[in-house]
Scaffold this active site. Structure first.
Site, PDB file in Angstrom:
ATOM      1  N   HIS A 268      -9.730   2.920  32.696  1.00 14.75           N
ATOM      2  CA  HIS A 268     -10.366   2.048  33.687  1.00 14.75           C
ATOM      3  C   HIS A 268     -11.469   1.210  33.066  1.00 14.75           C
ATOM      4  O   HIS A 268     -12.005   1.522  32.004  1.00 14.75           O
ATOM      5  CB  HIS A 268     -10.952   2.871  34.840  1.00 14.75           C
ATOM      6  CG  HIS A 268     -12.111   3.731  34.420  1.00 14.75           C
ATOM      7  ND1 HIS A 268     -11.957   4.856  33.646  1.00 14.75           N
ATOM      8  CD2 HIS A 268     -13.443   3.620  34.666  1.00 14.75           C
ATOM      9  CE1 HIS A 268     -13.139   5.402  33.443  1.00 14.75           C
ATOM     10  NE2 HIS A 268     -14.065   4.673  34.036  1.00 14.75           N
TER      11      HIS A 268
ATOM     12  N   ASP B  15     -15.142   0.150  34.574  1.00 15.34           N
ATOM     13  CA  ASP B  15     -15.952   0.659  35.686  1.00 15.34           C
ATOM     14  C   ASP B  15     -16.026  -0.329  36.846  1.00 15.34           C
ATOM     15  O   ASP B  15     -16.358  -1.509  36.649  1.00 15.34           O
ATOM     16  CB  ASP B  15     -17.384   0.959  35.212  1.00 15.34           C
ATOM     17  CG  ASP B  15     -17.419   2.152  34.272  1.00 15.34           C
ATOM     18  OD1 ASP B  15     -16.627   3.088  34.464  1.00 15.34           O
ATOM     19  OD2 ASP B  15     -18.244   2.137  33.341  1.00 15.34           O
TER      20      ASP B  15
ATOM     21  N   HIS C 122     -11.959   2.419  29.292  1.00 18.36           N
ATOM     22  CA  HIS C 122     -12.246   3.697  28.659  1.00 18.36           C
ATOM     23  C   HIS C 122     -11.584   4.839  29.415  1.00 18.36           C
ATOM     24  O   HIS C 122     -11.152   4.686  30.559  1.00 18.36           O
ATOM     25  CB  HIS C 122     -13.748   3.918  28.497  1.00 18.36           C
ATOM     26  CG  HIS C 122     -14.531   3.849  29.762  1.00 18.36           C
ATOM     27  ND1 HIS C 122     -14.823   2.657  30.394  1.00 18.36           N
ATOM     28  CD2 HIS C 122     -15.090   4.819  30.536  1.00 18.36           C
ATOM     29  CE1 HIS C 122     -15.528   2.891  31.481  1.00 18.36           C
ATOM     30  NE2 HIS C 122     -15.699   4.204  31.608  1.00 18.36           N
TER      31      HIS C 122
ATOM     32  N   ARG D  96     -25.476   8.310  33.778  1.00 15.01           N
ATOM     33  CA  ARG D  96     -24.981   6.955  33.517  1.00 15.01           C
ATOM     34  C   ARG D  96     -25.741   5.942  34.349  1.00 15.01           C
ATOM     35  O   ARG D  96     -26.009   6.195  35.529  1.00 15.01           O
ATOM     36  CB  ARG D  96     -23.492   6.868  33.858  1.00 15.01           C
ATOM     37  CG  ARG D  96     -22.813   5.652  33.241  1.00 15.01           C
ATOM     38  CD  ARG D  96     -21.388   5.508  33.725  1.00 15.01           C
ATOM     39  NE  ARG D  96     -21.346   4.688  34.908  1.00 15.01           N
ATOM     40  CZ  ARG D  96     -20.249   4.465  35.619  1.00 15.01           C
ATOM     41  NH1 ARG D  96     -19.103   5.001  35.265  1.00 15.01           N
ATOM     42  NH2 ARG D  96     -20.284   3.691  36.673  1.00 15.01           N
TER      43      ARG D  96
END
Ligand code: SIN
Length: 268
Positions: free
Chosen positions: A99, A101, A244, A259
């Site tokens: 994907h 993000d 990623h 994150r």
């Protein structure tokens, strides 16, 4: 780049950054070099950086404003930080599928910055794939055909099962299948297995076939770099030109960190 050291990891994507301490204030020159390294290598990695939440946010802001995740809960006192955590009780982990993000957002994030303080003894790597390299590998005729297409990116199928139904819909947006990076001017594939549900304006058969082929490209090791985490490692990636995949091969061990997500703009 004289202010930091930058060591490329593969021909297409990824570099490690050295000679930099993110627990200390950075100079204007160091910030500029960090931003340039991200543009040059698409994902950059740093080791031995035991940063606080405040330092995490400060470094993230070098690249862009921070955004609040539309599904994942924030950590207490920091609305723009999400925990990335898996342990023996986990039923799912964030990101264990290819994907970019939040490509479901109308203005998907330009990047993300992940800090892990705890990692499993073995496993838990993250793979990154260059969507520039994937695009460059296509024939000119296919590049031209794909450049005229748009695709739907819908968070609802995946988020309802992970985060539940809060009574409101999760984001769903339409973006070009090939996007031009606003800084580098390079073209890259912008569809991914997690969020992209269909190509608009073509039959279901054609849409399914194109997406299957494009999803396969992300898996090609020729376009990838694989990062083996250590405690207090950091990865900063550009969501506009990479995808990623966080490998969950360490259950029931713990992998844990935080994150921040970096504001982007409308793909073109
Ligand atoms: C994510 O998709 O942000 C998670 C990446 C990771 O845990 O390595």
């Amino acid at each position: 780049m004289s202010n930091i050291t930058v060591k490329p990891m593969t021909k297409n994507i990824g570099a490690t950054i050295g000679n930099l301490d993110l627990t200390k204030p950075l100079s204007t020159e160091q910030k500029a070099d960090l931003k340039q390294a991200l543009m040059d290598y698409q994902v950059i990695f740093l080791r031995d950086q035991p940063i606080s939440h405040e330092q995490h946010k400060e470094v993230g802001k070098i690249f862009s404003n921070l955004i609040v995740h539309p599904g994942a809960p924030s950590i207490e006192g920091h609305k723009d930080i999400v925990a990335i955590h898996a342990d023996e009780n986990s039923k799912y982990v964030a990101g264990d599928n290819w994907h970019s993000d939040l490509s479901c957002n109308p203005e998907p994030p330009m990047g993300s910055m992940l800090y892990l303080h705890t990692v499993p003894e073995i496993g838990g790597d993250t793979l990154f794939s260059s969507m520039y390299a994937a695009y460059d590998a296509l024939s000119p005729a296919l590049q031209e055909y794909l450049s005229g297409l748009e695709a739907e990116h819908d968070a609802n199928p995946v988020y309802h099962s992970i985060y539940g139904d809060y009574g409101t819909a999760y984001p769903c947006s339409t973006h070009p299948v090939v996007r031009t990076h606003p800084v580098t001017g390079r073209k890259g594939i912008f569809v991914n297995r997690s969020y992209t549900t269909r190509i608009l304006g073509v039959s279901k058969t054609e849409s399914d076939g194109i997406l299957k082929m494009l999803f396969e490209l992300a898996k090609d090791p020729n376009f990838q770099v694989r990062f083996e985490w250590q405690p207090h490692s950091i990865a900063i990636w550009d969501n506009r030109c990479t995808q990623h995949f966080a490998v969950w091969d360490y259950f029931p061990e713990t992998r844990s960190g935080y994150r921040v997500t970096l504001e982007g703009d409308k793909p073109f």
